[in-house]
Design a protein around this motif. Structure first.
Motif, PDB file in Angstrom:
ATOM      1  N   THR A   1      43.062  39.730  51.236  1.00 39.92           N
ATOM      2  CA  THR A   1      43.447  40.569  49.995  1.00 39.92           C
ATOM      3  C   THR A   1      44.151  41.973  50.302  1.00 39.92           C
ATOM      4  O   THR A   1      43.794  42.832  49.856  1.00 39.92           O
ATOM      5  CB  THR A   1      42.031  40.823  49.425  1.00 39.92           C
ATOM      6  N   THR A   2      45.253  41.853  51.108  1.00 35.43           N
ATOM      7  CA  THR A   2      45.650  43.341  51.423  1.00 35.43           C
ATOM      8  C   THR A   2      46.647  43.559  50.166  1.00 35.43           C
ATOM      9  O   THR A   2      47.095  42.558  49.453  1.00 35.43           O
ATOM     10  CB  THR A   2      46.635  43.007  52.754  1.00 35.43           C
TER      11      THR A   2
ATOM     12  N   ILE B   1      31.893  43.546  40.965  1.00 36.43           N
ATOM     13  CA  ILE B   1      31.801  43.222  42.709  1.00 36.43           C
ATOM     14  C   ILE B   1      30.333  43.759  43.049  1.00 36.43           C
ATOM     15  O   ILE B   1      29.685  44.668  42.591  1.00 36.43           O
ATOM     16  CB  ILE B   1      32.725  44.200  43.333  1.00 36.43           C
ATOM     17  N   MET B   2      29.810  42.583  43.766  1.00 38.38           N
ATOM     18  CA  MET B   2      28.580  42.714  44.258  1.00 38.38           C
ATOM     19  C   MET B   2      28.461  42.826  45.917  1.00 38.38           C
ATOM     20  O   MET B   2      29.106  41.906  46.461  1.00 38.38           O
ATOM     21  CB  MET B   2      27.492  41.450  43.638  1.00 38.38           C
TER      22      MET B   2
ATOM     23  N   HIS C   1      32.848  39.022  39.968  1.00 36.69           N
ATOM     24  CA  HIS C   1      34.212  38.569  40.358  1.00 36.69           C
ATOM     25  C   HIS C   1      34.563  38.571  41.970  1.00 36.69           C
ATOM     26  O   HIS C   1      35.289  37.656  42.170  1.00 36.69           O
ATOM     27  CB  HIS C   1      35.214  39.595  39.748  1.00 36.69           C
ATOM     28  N   LEU C   2      33.860  39.228  42.497  1.00 29.09           N
ATOM     29  CA  LEU C   2      33.916  39.535  44.042  1.00 29.09           C
ATOM     30  C   LEU C   2      32.742  39.727  44.732  1.00 29.09           C
ATOM     31  O   LEU C   2      31.849  40.333  44.077  1.00 29.09           O
ATOM     32  CB  LEU C   2      35.194  40.480  44.381  1.00 29.09           C
ATOM     33  N   VAL C   3      32.596  39.209  45.740  1.00 31.43           N
ATOM     34  CA  VAL C   3      31.340  39.387  46.786  1.00 31.43           C
ATOM     35  C   VAL C   3      31.713  40.114  47.903  1.00 31.43           C
ATOM     36  O   VAL C   3      32.634  39.466  48.505  1.00 31.43           O
ATOM     37  CB  VAL C   3      30.546  38.298  46.771  1.00 31.43           C
ATOM     38  N   ALA C   4      31.224  41.100  48.607  1.00 31.38           N
ATOM     39  CA  ALA C   4      31.345  41.641  49.968  1.00 31.38           C
ATOM     40  C   ALA C   4      30.094  41.476  50.735  1.00 31.38           C
ATOM     41  O   ALA C   4      29.158  41.652  50.322  1.00 31.38           O
ATOM     42  CB  ALA C   4      32.121  42.923  49.711  1.00 31.38           C
ATOM     43  N   ASP C   5      30.532  41.467  52.107  1.00 29.75           N
ATOM     44  CA  ASP C   5      29.417  41.335  52.892  1.00 29.75           C
ATOM     45  C   ASP C   5      28.478  42.575  53.119  1.00 29.75           C
ATOM     46  O   ASP C   5      27.051  42.478  53.287  1.00 29.75           O
ATOM     47  CB  ASP C   5      29.887  41.034  54.527  1.00 29.75           C
TER      48      ASP C   5
ATOM     49  N   LEU D   1      33.267  48.274  48.339  1.00 28.82           N
ATOM     50  CA  LEU D   1      34.157  49.651  47.915  1.00 28.82           C
ATOM     51  C   LEU D   1      35.587  49.384  48.252  1.00 28.82           C
ATOM     52  O   LEU D   1      36.556  49.888  47.424  1.00 28.82           O
ATOM     53  CB  LEU D   1      33.444  50.829  48.471  1.00 28.82           C
ATOM     54  N   GLU D   2      35.872  48.695  49.358  1.00 28.11           N
ATOM     55  CA  GLU D   2      37.198  48.352  49.547  1.00 28.11           C
ATOM     56  C   GLU D   2      37.835  47.572  48.654  1.00 28.11           C
ATOM     57  O   GLU D   2      39.054  47.634  48.011  1.00 28.11           O
ATOM     58  CB  GLU D   2      37.317  47.974  50.985  1.00 28.11           C
ATOM     59  N   LEU D   3      37.093  46.570  48.196  1.00 24.02           N
ATOM     60  CA  LEU D   3      37.505  45.589  47.064  1.00 24.02           C
ATOM     61  C   LEU D   3      37.938  46.366  45.828  1.00 24.02           C
ATOM     62  O   LEU D   3      38.878  45.953  45.235  1.00 24.02           O
ATOM     63  CB  LEU D   3      36.494  44.403  46.952  1.00 24.02           C
TER      64      LEU D   3
END
Length: 521
Positions: A5-6, A200-201, A243-247, A253-255
């Motif tokens: 996702t860059t 984002i979660m 919409h998006l999930v991060a580890d 926050l980056e997403l």
């Protein structure tokens, strides 16, 4: 954290969140909150959590760009012994900052101050962020980690949420709103993220629900954990809210930063241009027209390399949606996914697609639509569930959109789904198809059973012959091309060039200004 996702823009790279060691538990803040008159014990107890809220902000924004306001705010409730519990800031850090040099308004809830619960003054601070964003026409990022409404404040807390919901709606379609859920978001609080554009979660520890496990158990006798009730897996796979999930928090926050890199500061500004990059190689489709393939590889054969950010990848997987860039210009991508349910449209995918199309139209992102669908999913469950009404939302979204719209039919487009997927008759600016694409009212086998029913009754051995005849006389791509339902039949390897040229020619068609809100589906 999602790997591919860059962004094409020179996006500020986020500093990782670093947990404070135990020896820093007594550290006192040096900012305005330290001078707010809090008793030393209270200041020391609050410092680690407040620092965590601020470290989240610092990890998101450009260095030294955050300007806080409201650090001295305290609630004014005296009932239930609340006069002894008045942390500075009232459980939320608010202010404005910059991400990649672009201004934003933001707030970060502090779970260490009264559980991050929302009361009258807590809400007032968030509303001030919203009011300033509306006037300045800047995005709003909310970092959510709260126990919900502050029970001790009663109706004042509920009115606070009502004001925030009203603010979310006022900003909808005018400035981007992004919610980053890093902890609890329970009760009525869950409505605010649902009203924003992107949710984002964090994979663990974050959850959203209207009624918690204890209430569920008391009312329904169902034993369920917070994660099973409203965790990231539930909302990314089943409800479609996330919409998006991060580890982890840093990834989330980056997403948020990446999402904002595709969107303008407001509907009155053009979307930010990135650095152009060539596309990846266009994959070959299977020889068997019934075989599945991953349409995301086709997407990457059209858009700038590394620019595709898929949204809701685990929800309604038969439709792919996401942001990308073509020659540096942000676009929205909508594509049928043959790997899931053969790419049919259904209730969930129609709602998913409709809201994404409206999001892109609201903020001036051109739409690139890749079509490979046999139609709408049949069955009594879909019909009784409202597939006509839900499918009409996707149709309406495309027909309403004023941004440039380019469609490419990859392999097949049948029936109502042909129309709904941004057809020429719905107002597509350019429509291309690949040489083997088929477009018709229905697939060949089903059509032959209807048209040649009598012939097949007398000569069933003619089935294959009649199928080929129907394909040649009703489904061949030159037929819609003769009627300008298709502008041009193109080779797959020319798809990027054709789409990019269309978008360049339509660049002046984007009209800046408020178009419509982004109504939750």
């Amino acid at each position: 954290m999602i790997a591919d996702t860059t962004s094409g823009l020179p996006v500020h790279r986020m500093r990782p969140l670093v947990a404070r060691p135990a020896t820093e538990a007594g550290h006192r803040p040096s900012g305005p909150a330290a001078a707010a008159g809090a008793p030393p014990a209270a200041a020391e107890a609050a410092a680690p959590t407040l620092a965590d809220a601020r470290s989240r902000i610092e990890a998101l924004v450009d260095p030294e760009s955050f300007e806080e306001f409201g650090s001295r705010v305290r609630h004014r409730t005296v009932a239930f012994d609340m006069a002894r519990k008045r942390p500075a800031g009232d459980g939320v850090v608010t202010g404005h900052a910059r991400i990649a040099g672009r201004p934003i308004g933001l707030f970060a809830q502090d779970p260490g101050a009264l559980g991050g619960s929302l009361g009258e003054m807590h809400a007032a601070k968030i509303l001030q962020v919203m009011r300033q964003a509306e006037r300045a026409r800047t995005p709003v990022v909310g970092i959510i980690d709260s126990g919900g409404a502050r029970i001790q404040e009663g109706v004042a807390a509920l009115d606070g949420y009502g004001g925030i919901f009203h603010g979310n709606v006022r900003l909808s379609g005018r400035v981007p709103q992004v919610s980053v859920v890093l902890g609890p978001c329970a009760g009525g609080a869950a409505y605010s993220p649902a009203l924003t554009d992107i949710v984002i979660m964090r994979r663990t520890g974050a959850h959203m629900f209207l009624t918690g496990p204890r209430v569920v158990q008391a009312v329904t006798r169902e034993d369920v954990t917070a994660a099973d009730l409203g965790g990231a897996d539930v909302h990314s796979r089943h409800s479609g809210l996330a919409h998006l999930v991060a580890d982890d928090s840093a990834g989330a926050l980056e997403l948020a930063s990446q999402v904002l890199s595709y969107l303008p500061g407001s509907c009155w500004e053009p979307a930010p241009m990135g650095v152009p990059a060539p596309a990846e190689a266009m994959p070959a489709l299977p020889d068997n027209p019934r075989a599945s393939y991953d349409v995301r590889k086709v997407v990457r054969g059209i858009v700038d390399a590394g620019s595709f950010l898929e949204l809701q990848p685990r929800y309604a997987r038969n439709l792919v949606t996401g942001f990308a860039r073509i020659e540096g210009r942000p676009v929205g991508v909508v594509a049928n996914q043959p790997m899931a349910l053969a790419g049919v449209l259904d209730i969930a995918s129609s709602e998913k697609g409709a809201r994404f199309v409206r999001l892109c139209d609201a903020f001036g992102l051109p739409l690139v639509v890749l079509v490979d669908t046999p139609g709408f999913l049949p069955g009594s469950k879909q019909e009784s569930g409202g597939v006509i009404r839900k499918g009409a939302k996707l149709l309406y979204a495309f027909a309403e959109a004023t941004v440039p719209r380019v469609t490419v039919v990859l392999r097949k487009a049948f029936g109502g789904a042909y129309i709904v997927m941004n057809s020429r008759s719905l107002g597509a600016d350019a429509v291309f198809c690949w040489p083997d694409a088929e477009m018709a009212v229905m697939g060949a086998d089903a059509a032959v059973d209807v048209i040649f029913r009598r012939e097949l009754r007398d000569a069933p051995h003619r089935q294959a012959e009649l199928v080929e005849r129907y394909r040649a006389e009703a489904m061949a791509p030159h037929l819609p091309a003769e009627r300008l339902s298709v502008d041009e039949i193109i080779a797959p390897e020319r798809t990027r060039a054709a789409v990019a040229a269309s978008l360049r020619s339509l660049a002046g068609a984007v009209r800046l200004g408020f178009r419509h809100d982004n109504l939750p589906q």
